[in-house]
Scaffold this motif. Structure first.
Motif, PDB file in Angstrom:
ATOM      1  N   THR A   1      15.775  -9.165  43.597  1.00 16.37           N
ATOM      2  CA  THR A   1      14.463  -9.602  43.106  1.00 16.37           C
ATOM      3  C   THR A   1      13.505  -8.420  43.104  1.00 16.37           C
ATOM      4  OG1 THR A   1      13.843 -10.290  45.339  1.00 16.37           O
ATOM      5  CG2 THR A   1      14.760 -11.973  43.884  1.00 16.37           C
ATOM      6  N   LEU A   2      12.604  -8.417  42.119  1.00 18.30           N
ATOM      7  CA  LEU A   2      11.597  -7.376  42.016  1.00 18.30           C
ATOM      8  C   LEU A   2      10.248  -7.966  42.395  1.00 18.30           C
ATOM      9  CD1 LEU A   2      12.589  -5.741  38.598  1.00 18.30           C
ATOM     10  CD2 LEU A   2      13.343  -5.112  40.893  1.00 18.30           C
ATOM     11  N   ASP A   3       9.525  -7.250  43.209  1.00 18.22           N
ATOM     12  CA  ASP A   3       8.213  -7.709  43.656  1.00 18.22           C
ATOM     13  C   ASP A   3       7.186  -6.611  43.404  1.00 18.22           C
ATOM     14  OD1 ASP A   3       9.067 -10.256  44.753  1.00 18.22           O
ATOM     15  OD2 ASP A   3      10.057  -9.084  46.315  1.00 18.22           O
ATOM     16  N   GLY A   4       5.937  -6.969  43.606  1.00 15.93           N
ATOM     17  CA  GLY A   4       4.863  -5.987  43.537  1.00 15.93           C
ATOM     18  C   GLY A   4       4.790  -5.298  42.183  1.00 15.93           C
ATOM     19  N   GLU A   5       4.670  -3.967  42.222  1.00 13.32           N
ATOM     20  CA  GLU A   5       4.489  -3.194  40.997  1.00 13.32           C
ATOM     21  C   GLU A   5       5.708  -3.281  40.086  1.00 13.32           C
ATOM     22  OE1 GLU A   5       3.380   0.757  41.941  1.00 13.32           O
ATOM     23  OE2 GLU A   5       1.480   0.197  42.890  1.00 13.32           O
ATOM     24  N   ALA A   6       6.897  -3.363  40.664  1.00  9.05           N
ATOM     25  CA  ALA A   6       8.100  -3.455  39.839  1.00  9.05           C
ATOM     26  C   ALA A   6       8.090  -4.740  39.024  1.00  9.05           C
ATOM     27  CB  ALA A   6       9.344  -3.401  40.726  1.00  9.05           C
ATOM     28  N   ARG A   7       7.660  -5.835  39.651  1.00  9.91           N
ATOM     29  CA  ARG A   7       7.567  -7.105  38.925  1.00  9.91           C
ATOM     30  C   ARG A   7       6.500  -7.027  37.836  1.00  9.91           C
ATOM     31  NH1 ARG A   7       8.487 -12.718  40.214  1.00  9.91           N
ATOM     32  NH2 ARG A   7       7.092 -14.039  38.979  1.00  9.91           N
ATOM     33  N   GLU A   8       5.368  -6.408  38.166  1.00  9.55           N
ATOM     34  CA  GLU A   8       4.297  -6.289  37.184  1.00  9.55           C
ATOM     35  C   GLU A   8       4.730  -5.459  35.990  1.00  9.55           C
ATOM     36  OE1 GLU A   8       0.891  -4.761  39.136  1.00  9.55           O
ATOM     37  OE2 GLU A   8       0.660  -6.493  40.481  1.00  9.55           O
ATOM     38  N   THR A   9       5.546  -4.439  36.229  1.00 15.68           N
ATOM     39  CA  THR A   9       6.023  -3.593  35.132  1.00 15.68           C
ATOM     40  C   THR A   9       6.851  -4.405  34.151  1.00 15.68           C
ATOM     41  OG1 THR A   9       6.047  -1.626  36.533  1.00 15.68           O
ATOM     42  CG2 THR A   9       7.426  -1.573  34.552  1.00 15.68           C
ATOM     43  N   VAL A  10       7.728  -5.265  34.671  1.00 12.78           N
ATOM     44  CA  VAL A  10       8.556  -6.097  33.797  1.00 12.78           C
ATOM     45  C   VAL A  10       7.681  -7.076  33.033  1.00 12.78           C
ATOM     46  CG1 VAL A  10      10.400  -7.819  33.741  1.00 12.78           C
ATOM     47  CG2 VAL A  10      10.574  -5.857  35.281  1.00 12.78           C
ATOM     48  N   THR A  11       6.725  -7.691  33.710  1.00  5.77           N
ATOM     49  CA  THR A  11       5.834  -8.652  33.055  1.00  5.77           C
ATOM     50  C   THR A  11       5.027  -7.982  31.956  1.00  5.77           C
ATOM     51  OG1 THR A  11       5.669  -9.891  35.132  1.00  5.77           O
ATOM     52  CG2 THR A  11       4.020 -10.335  33.441  1.00  5.77           C
ATOM     53  N   GLU A  12       4.574  -6.761  32.200  1.00  5.18           N
ATOM     54  CA  GLU A  12       3.815  -6.020  31.181  1.00  5.18           C
ATOM     55  C   GLU A  12       4.672  -5.736  29.958  1.00  5.18           C
ATOM     56  OE1 GLU A  12       2.320  -2.579  33.092  1.00  5.18           O
ATOM     57  OE2 GLU A  12       0.816  -3.675  34.287  1.00  5.18           O
ATOM     58  N   ARG A  13       5.956  -5.515  30.160  1.00  5.71           N
ATOM     59  CA  ARG A  13       6.841  -5.299  29.016  1.00  5.71           C
ATOM     60  C   ARG A  13       6.871  -6.535  28.117  1.00  5.71           C
ATOM     61  NH1 ARG A  13      12.359  -2.725  31.647  1.00  5.71           N
ATOM     62  NH2 ARG A  13      11.424  -0.850  32.562  1.00  5.71           N
ATOM     63  N   PHE A  14       6.905  -7.719  28.722  1.00  2.00           N
ATOM     64  CA  PHE A  14       6.895  -8.950  27.930  1.00  2.00           C
ATOM     65  C   PHE A  14       5.626  -9.020  27.078  1.00  2.00           C
ATOM     66  CE2 PHE A  14       9.540 -11.497  31.272  1.00  2.00           C
ATOM     67  CZ  PHE A  14      10.611 -10.656  31.020  1.00  2.00           C
ATOM     68  N   GLU A  15       4.499  -8.706  27.709  1.00  2.00           N
ATOM     69  CA  GLU A  15       3.216  -8.820  27.010  1.00  2.00           C
ATOM     70  C   GLU A  15       3.113  -7.795  25.877  1.00  2.00           C
ATOM     71  OE1 GLU A  15       0.409  -8.347  30.132  1.00  2.00           O
ATOM     72  OE2 GLU A  15       0.742 -10.356  30.969  1.00  2.00           O
ATOM     73  N   LYS A  16       3.584  -6.573  26.112  1.00  3.39           N
ATOM     74  CA  LYS A  16       3.498  -5.528  25.084  1.00  3.39           C
ATOM     75  C   LYS A  16       4.439  -5.820  23.923  1.00  3.39           C
ATOM     76  CE  LYS A  16       2.047  -1.793  28.191  1.00  3.39           C
ATOM     77  NZ  LYS A  16       2.428  -0.492  28.804  1.00  3.39           N
ATOM     78  N   ALA A  17       5.607  -6.351  24.226  1.00  2.88           N
ATOM     79  CA  ALA A  17       6.572  -6.630  23.170  1.00  2.88           C
ATOM     80  C   ALA A  17       6.084  -7.739  22.252  1.00  2.88           C
ATOM     81  CB  ALA A  17       7.933  -7.010  23.770  1.00  2.88           C
ATOM     82  N   GLY A  18       5.330  -8.702  22.794  1.00  2.00           N
ATOM     83  CA  GLY A  18       4.755  -9.779  21.989  1.00  2.00           C
ATOM     84  C   GLY A  18       5.758 -10.614  21.231  1.00  2.00           C
ATOM     85  N   PRO A  19       6.897 -10.967  21.815  1.00  2.00           N
ATOM     86  CA  PRO A  19       7.895 -11.725  21.052  1.00  2.00           C
ATOM     87  C   PRO A  19       7.438 -13.119  20.666  1.00  2.00           C
ATOM     88  CG  PRO A  19       8.482 -11.683  23.371  1.00  2.00           C
ATOM     89  CD  PRO A  19       7.314 -10.756  23.206  1.00  2.00           C
ATOM     90  N   ALA A  20       6.449 -13.663  21.397  1.00  2.00           N
ATOM     91  CA  ALA A  20       5.995 -15.014  21.071  1.00  2.00           C
ATOM     92  C   ALA A  20       4.971 -15.020  19.941  1.00  2.00           C
ATOM     93  CB  ALA A  20       5.388 -15.670  22.314  1.00  2.00           C
TER      94      ALA A  20
END
Length: 636
Positions: free
Chosen positions: A198-217
């Motif tokens: 599991t990724l927590d803290g900044e590592a988790r935020e980095t993955v979440t930011e990738r979702f937002e930047k990619a904008g697949p939705a």
């Protein structure tokens, strides 16, 4: 105080840059090949001796920090930051401790980093992938974790004992790093898991930011099929629905699509099913995902019945338990806008499931407010039923998967004719369909064929048959033509047989406002349990009387506990009439609704005469408007 080389008196590294130093945390499967000289790594002390401490960086990478290279004092289990000092010819590894004033921690998996898009290019290689767990399914063999990356979903198979849950601490919506080998299985690519962290803290935020930047939705920016100012009012709402549906697919939540089982309902649901399946196939590596994530379900009534919601909930709860699925999102098409839908919605609120409504029946926005996440209806923008649900849904489908456009250009015209839309835009939709090879007569035939098919299909979605009749996602145009001819011929035959019997029993009277009122007891004077149903029978009688008279006409087809209403040239407000009857006929058990000039009413059988008489009185006071035509045939 720092020294000229940037190191404090206690050995702490003070970097000259304002950016914190990156410290890498190796996944369990990493090897020496994943380590670079000069980089910092976090390790775990696994042994303490007089001459230093032994440190593990991963399952296969261990080494000694000699006391001469050790700054602090450590016990077994403590974490320590180190750099690679030496790899000796015999394979022994030594490290040097580093202490940092400011650093960020970054997870590293073995092999190359992959995403859903690049995974097929890495078959046979050691890989790692960062993402969110959106589904966990326990099979008779491995545990399958479906992991979402920025814009795709990847299956990851973790093996334990047969049928035993692997990595039981991993839960839905955990952000994780998967390490393993990319392998091909039955035509698709998956990761055979070596480790999950599991990724927590900044590592988790980095993955979440990738979702937002990619904008697949984010829905595709497509121009509407026609330029229609009335339709433009709804465009923002339609984009919101498209984005929500795309995001729902990526988050691994199933979609249950409930639609009215008539021509407009099918013209709404079939294009959306087609588009969503295309989007699922493009974003999910698992070829079975479209079948598991999407269900199209016809509803015989023009509202969400308790019978339907009970079945839907039971199915959803079973799938959550047996297949690790999230509870679904419910998409209501060509129904769902009225007070009659609210008992079913209240059942769903106990399970906190989202509901989207796209409908053009006269709504009760206050009744459904707070029960649905999004409610799209032309009446909410001072428009009306002439903007059909099929027209709106075709645009949503194109926003979800633009490539389906060429297969859908004729569908809005079918929807408009099936639901008797007299919108000015119908000419443009008919012209668009004509460019695709459909004249108006053929579009009417398609609507009739769909209506005939849905009557006999009952609660079955009839997927392949309906696709062929509507010529959406159909691989044989000649088959489409033959099927429409067959179903239209049989529908016309059955309608003629029904009218031959029923017309003899139609009564006529003239109302005070000058309208002709026709009545027929469809329970006693029409064939039961066959096509056409009471609502369709009433509609066909009505159309015949309009053609005969050319005057304002109202037709009532009634049974023991229901009445179906149609009008031409008379401005009936059926939803308002229903509300008034509820107050004026105590004990009548009145409910119902529909459009302004077409609808259905239910009541208790013992109060039929009182309800119908009160209804006729209201019709006699209705305004004559000869430019006003009737809308959709109500299915009963």
């Amino acid at each position: 105080m720092s020294t000229p080389n940037g190191t404090g008196d206690d050995g702490t590294d003070f970097a000259d840059s304002d950016e914190p130093t990156t410290v890498y945390d190796l996944a369990a499967g990493c090897t020496l090949d994943d380590i670079d000289s000069g980089e910092k790594y976090v390790g775990t002390v696994n042994g303490v001796v007089e001459y230093g401490v032994f440190v593990d960086l991963s399952e296969s990478v261990s080494g000694l920090v000699h006391s001469s290279n050790l700054i602090g004092s450590y016990d077994v289990g403590d974490e320590v930051i180190v750099e690679l000092a030496e790899v000796r010819p015999d394979g022994d590894v030594s490290f040097t401790e580093v202490q940092l004033a400011d650093y960020v921690r970054e997870q590293v998996g073995p092999g190359q980093e992959v995403t859903g898009e690049t995974l097929p290019d890495a078959v046979g290689d050691e890989v790692h992938l960062d993402g969110k767990v959106v589904q966990i399914k326990q099979t008779g063999g491995p545990t399958i974790f479906q992991v979402r990356t920025a814009s795709a979903v990847v299956p990851c198979a973790a093996f334990e004992e047969a049928g035993v849950r692997a990595y039981p601490d991993i839960e839905l919506d955990d952000v994780v790093r998967i390490s393993g080998t990319a392998e091909t299985r039955e035509g698709y690519t998956q990761i055979e898991v070596d480790s999950i962290a599991t990724l927590d803290g900044e590592a988790r935020e980095t993955v979440t930011e990738r979702f937002e930047k990619a904008g697949p939705a984010t829905p595709a920016d497509v121009e509407p099929l026609i330029d229609w100012p009335a339709f433009e009012k709804l465009r923002g709402d339609l984009q919101t629905v498209a984005a929500r549906l795309r995001e729902t697919v990526l988050e691994g939540r199933p979609i249950r699509m409930r639609h009215h089982a008539d021509g407009d309902g099918l013209c709404a649901s079939v294009p959306l099913q087609y588009a969503l399946e295309q989007f699922i196939e493009a974003t999910w590596e698992d070829p079975e995902a479209p079948r598991h994530l999407l269900k199209r379900l016809p509803s015989k009534a023009p509202f969400y019945e308790l019978e339907d919601v009970t079945r839907d909930l039971n199915f959803a709860l079973e799938n959550r338990k047996r297949h690790g699925q999230k509870l679904p999102l419910f998409l209501m098409l060509d129904n769902g806008s009225t007070e009659e839908d609210t008992p079913a919605y209240r059942n769903l609120t106990h399970y906190d499931v989202p509901i989207l409504v796209v409908d053009h029946h006269h709504p009760d926005p206050e009744a459904v407010e707070g029960l649905v996440e999004k409610h799209v209806n032309p009446y909410l923008y001072d428009e009306d039923y002439r903007i059909t649900t099929g027209m709106m849904s075709v645009e949503i489908a194109r926003m979800i998967a633009p490539d389906v456009t060429d297969d859908l250009r004729h569908v809005p015209a079918v929807a408009g004719l099936a639901d008797r839309s007299d919108a000015d835009a119908m000419d443009e939709y008919l012209a668009l369909a004509s460019e695709e090879g459909y004249d108006k007569h053929r579009l009417v035939d398609i609507g009739e064929a769909l209506d005939y098919a849905t009557y006999w299909l009952k609660y079955n979605d009839g997927r392949e048959l309906v696709n062929d009749l509507l010529n959406v996602n159909c691989d044989d145009t000649e088959r489409h033509e033959r099927l429409v001819d067959l179903f239209t011929e049989r529908a016309e035959r059955d309608v003629e047989t029904q009218l031959d019997a029923a017309l003899e029993h139609v009564t006529r009277e003239e109302l005070d406002n000058g309208a002709h009122l026709y009545r027929i007891d469809v329970e006693s004077h029409a064939r039961r349990f066959t096509y056409p149903a009471p609502g369709k029978t009433t509609g066909k009688i009505h159309d015949k009387k309009v053609e005969e008279t050319g005057d304002p006409v109202i037709t009532i087809g009634y049974g023991p506990d229901f009445a179906v209403l149609r009008s031409d040239g008379v401005r009936l407000d059926i939803p308002e009439m229903v509300a008034e009857l509820q107050a004026e006929v105590p004990g009548g058990g009145v409910s119902g609704g529909g459009h302004l000039v077409v609808g259905s009413i239910k009541f208790v059988s013992g109060m039929r005469e009182a309800v119908v008489d009160a209804l006729v009185e209201k019709m006699a006071d209705a305004e004559i408007d000869e430019d006003l035509g009737s809308s959709a045939v109500i299915s009963e």
